[in-house]
Design a protein around this motif. Structure first.
Motif, mmCIF file in Angstrom:
data_model
loop_
_atom_site.group_PDB
_atom_site.id
_atom_site.type_symbol
_atom_site.label_atom_id
_atom_site.label_comp_id
_atom_site.label_asym_id
_atom_site.label_seq_id
_atom_site.Cartn_x
_atom_site.Cartn_y
_atom_site.Cartn_z
ATOM 1 N N THR A 13 0.827 -1.207 0.000
ATOM 2 C CA THR A 13 0.000 0.000 0.000
ATOM 3 C C THR A 13 0.859 1.254 0.000
ATOM 4 N N ALA A 14 1.896 1.267 0.851
ATOM 5 C CA ALA A 14 2.780 2.434 0.934
ATOM 6 C C ALA A 14 3.514 2.667 -0.384
ATOM 7 N N ALA A 73 3.033 5.879 -3.100
ATOM 8 C CA ALA A 73 4.134 6.748 -3.523
ATOM 9 C C ALA A 73 4.194 6.846 -5.044
ATOM 10 N N CYS A 97 -3.027 11.277 -0.263
ATOM 11 C CA CYS A 97 -2.265 11.280 0.999
ATOM 12 C C CYS A 97 -3.193 11.080 2.199
ATOM 13 N N VAL A 124 -4.799 7.369 2.131
ATOM 14 C CA VAL A 124 -3.843 6.331 2.522
ATOM 15 C C VAL A 124 -3.545 6.428 4.015
ATOM 16 N N THR A 125 -3.390 7.659 4.495
ATOM 17 C CA THR A 125 -3.143 7.844 5.928
ATOM 18 C C THR A 125 -4.288 7.280 6.751
ATOM 19 N N VAL A 182 6.666 0.428 8.444
ATOM 20 C CA VAL A 182 6.559 1.148 7.174
ATOM 21 C C VAL A 182 5.259 1.950 7.130
ATOM 22 N N ALA A 183 4.168 1.331 7.556
ATOM 23 C CA ALA A 183 2.880 2.031 7.563
ATOM 24 C C ALA A 183 2.910 3.218 8.523
ATOM 25 N N THR A 226 4.735 6.011 6.884
ATOM 26 C CA THR A 226 3.864 6.566 5.843
ATOM 27 C C THR A 226 2.808 7.481 6.433
ATOM 28 N N LEU A 262 2.981 11.299 4.839
ATOM 29 C CA LEU A 262 1.980 11.688 3.833
ATOM 30 C C LEU A 262 1.145 12.902 4.225
#
Length: 301
Positions: A153-154, A158, A187, A190-191, A213-214, A217, A221
């Motif tokens: 997803t991240a 991007a 942004c 996804v956040t 990673v999430a 992000t 973002l």
């Protein structure tokens, strides 16, 4: 020695989640109205308004813009709590109300009258939103998201973000504003989609790579989204900027909720079909609102 068992999952409170989402929508609406006005003034101040350093430098000198940023930060905090208590597909559609709430706030700041077409478009938007809320899952816990899904997803976010923004730079003023607002919506969506699995990951105990990673992000973002949204307000005004952002935001978050978190609309195939119809109605209302809104003072910037 076996690792300690994870604690119980976060308890869902859909009613409280919706109430918090409404409060967050109001704070976002206030932020949008203040930031849109600040962006307009910053564009008037500079000799070269399209120059990023000059434009953002002018914004940074305005208490009005910082007030909008503070309101946005408060709205984001309330939104995170709402996402911790309710599903993504329940909480995210409420955020679309920020645009409806921002209309009278922006009109008051600009001392202008809202056009009938703007109100009609907003009514269509609310009708689509009501349908989405009725179909959204109101209970149950999402399945734990795997590391692969979170990292994927991240990475996908991007790639899409860079593509959308670069493509928009080659277009005219309205399309450029819409592309940047779409990037801001991406942004935000996804956040919002990743906040819940990050919260659950922190709650369960030892952090997996995907949760890390999430989490990064989720921190990065929103900053990018704020910067993109300011230029969208400058080039396209409130309606084009916020309407596009609030359209893309719940769509992206909903996709993440369904694909990554295994959330589902009620009613099986029929429910999914009705959800698509409601989503189309919402998008139609938002597009009409973009067209009905006033033209910014410097559309050719």
């Amino acid at each position: 020695m076996r690792p300690p068992a994870p604690g119980p999952p976060l308890e869902a409170h859909p009613v409280i989640a919706v109430l918090l989402a409404l409060g967050s929508a109001f704070l976002y609406a206030l932020a949008a109205a203040l930031q849109r006005l600040a962006a307009s003034r910053a564009a008037h101040e500079g000799t070269h308004p399209r120059d990023g350093r000059e434009f953002f430098g002018a914004l940074a000198r305005m208490p009005l813009w910082w007030s909008g940023l503070a309101s946005m930060a408060c709205g984001a905090g309330v939104h995170v709590v709402a996402l911790g208590l309710g599903s993504v597909t329940l909480v995210q559609p409420v955020g679309v109300l920020a645009l409806v709430l921002a209309l009278p706030l922006d009109a008051r700041l600009e001392r202008r009258t809202i056009r009938g077409a703007e109100w009609a478009s907003a009514a269509v938007l609310v009708a689509g939103l009501a349908g989405l809320l009725a179909l959204a899952p109101h209970h149950g816990e999402p399945r734990p998201a795997g590391s692969g899904g979170l990292v994927g997803t991240a990475v996908a976010a991007a790639v899409v973000l860079v593509t959308v923004v670069l493509a928009g730079n080659r277009l005219g003023w309205r399309a450029r504003a819409v592309s940047r607002a779409a990037g801001a919506g991406l942004c935000a969506g996804v956040t919002s989609g990743l906040v819940r699995p990050v919260l659950h990951g922190l709650h369960r105990g030892p952090l997996e790579a995907g949760v890390v990673v999430a989490g990064i992000t989720v921190l990065v973002l929103p900053v990018i989204g704020v910067l993109l949204l300011q230029t969208a307000y400058r080039d396209g005004g409130l309606d084009a900027g916020l309407a596009t952002q609030t359209t893309v935001d719940p769509v992206v978050a909903g996709v993440i909720g369904i694909v990554v978190l295994d959330e589902r609309f009620g009613g099986g195939v029929v429910g999914a079909g009705l959800a698509v119809v409601c989503a189309v109605v919402t998008v139609v209302g938002l597009v009409a609102l973009i067209r009905a809104g006033p033209t910014p003072a410097h559309p050719g910037l």
